[in-house]
Design an enzyme around this catalytic site. Structure first.
Site, PDB file in Angstrom:
ATOM      1  N   SER A   1     -13.111   0.188  45.009  1.00 51.87           N
ATOM      2  CA  SER A   1     -12.037  -0.341  44.157  1.00 51.87           C
ATOM      3  C   SER A   1     -11.463  -1.623  44.743  1.00 51.87           C
ATOM      4  O   SER A   1     -12.090  -2.662  44.660  1.00 51.87           O
ATOM      5  CB  SER A   1     -10.934   0.674  43.874  1.00 51.87           C
ATOM      6  OG  SER A   1     -10.093   0.160  42.830  1.00 51.87           O
TER       7      SER A   1
ATOM      8  N   HIS B   1      -0.314  -8.937  51.748  1.00 48.82           N
ATOM      9  CA  HIS B   1       0.619 -10.031  51.446  1.00 48.82           C
ATOM     10  C   HIS B   1       1.543 -10.165  52.649  1.00 48.82           C
ATOM     11  O   HIS B   1       2.293  -9.243  52.947  1.00 48.82           O
ATOM     12  CB  HIS B   1       1.439  -9.732  50.188  1.00 48.82           C
ATOM     13  CG  HIS B   1       0.607  -9.291  49.033  1.00 48.82           C
ATOM     14  ND1 HIS B   1      -0.046 -10.192  48.221  1.00 48.82           N
ATOM     15  CD2 HIS B   1       0.296  -8.063  48.572  1.00 48.82           C
ATOM     16  CE1 HIS B   1      -0.722  -9.519  47.297  1.00 48.82           C
ATOM     17  NE2 HIS B   1      -0.527  -8.223  47.487  1.00 48.82           N
TER      18      HIS B   1
ATOM     19  N   CYS C   1     -11.779   5.032  45.059  1.00 52.76           N
ATOM     20  CA  CYS C   1     -12.210   6.141  44.212  1.00 52.76           C
ATOM     21  C   CYS C   1     -12.925   7.190  45.059  1.00 52.76           C
ATOM     22  O   CYS C   1     -13.553   6.861  46.055  1.00 52.76           O
ATOM     23  CB  CYS C   1     -13.143   5.637  43.116  1.00 52.76           C
ATOM     24  SG  CYS C   1     -12.338   4.504  41.977  1.00 52.76           S
TER      25      CYS C   1
END
Length: 143
Positions: free
Chosen positions: A83, A88, A103
């Site tokens: 996925s 950040h 997943c």
């Protein structure tokens, strides 16, 4: 950037049709606070540490896109076979936000978290883990 979204759409189709991956996943989110400022400001090493953390989780990196916000903040988005993951950084606050969604049951958010904590040395961490399927459930996170 268009290539990234095309890969993401292709990946979604592959995952939905694959018998290897169940219709469920785990989504780990964390805020690392009061981090080592040198670690947050060394962009090359921060990218390498995020690469290492994603690999430590057992996920497979298909592509990544870093973007530097001068002078030394960064956002990195990873397209994974399982996925996605992102980081950040906010060096002016000594903070970093991360997530990894995978997943199935083969990847370890704990190893991802441990690897990043070792590099960033945060004094405070707020972390949550969610099981995503037909519903979204918060599940106990060991740390």
């Amino acid at each position: 950037m268009n290539r990234f979204f095309f890969l993401l759409l292709s990946l979604c189709g592959t995952l939905l049709s694959s018998e290897e991956h169940a219709f469920k996943g785990k989504h780990f989110l964390a805020s690392y606070l009061d981090c080592d400022l040198k670690a947050l400001s060394d962009l090359e090493q921060l990218i390498q540490s995020m690469d290492d953390a994603v690999r430590a989780s057992g996920a497979t990196i298909l592509d990544k896109t870093p973007y530097v916000f001068p002078p030394n903040a960064i956002t990195i988005v990873y397209l994974l076979s399982e996925s996605h993951a992102s980081l950040h950084s906010y060096p002016e606050y000594g903070a970093c936000f991360v997530d990894i969604f995978t997943c199935g049951d083969t990847c370890s958010s704990e190893k991802f978290d441990e690897s990043l904590r070792n590099y960033l040395q945060p004094k405070k961490v707020n972390a949550r883990l969610f099981l995503r399927h037909e519903d979204v459930e918060e599940i106990p996170y060991p740390r």
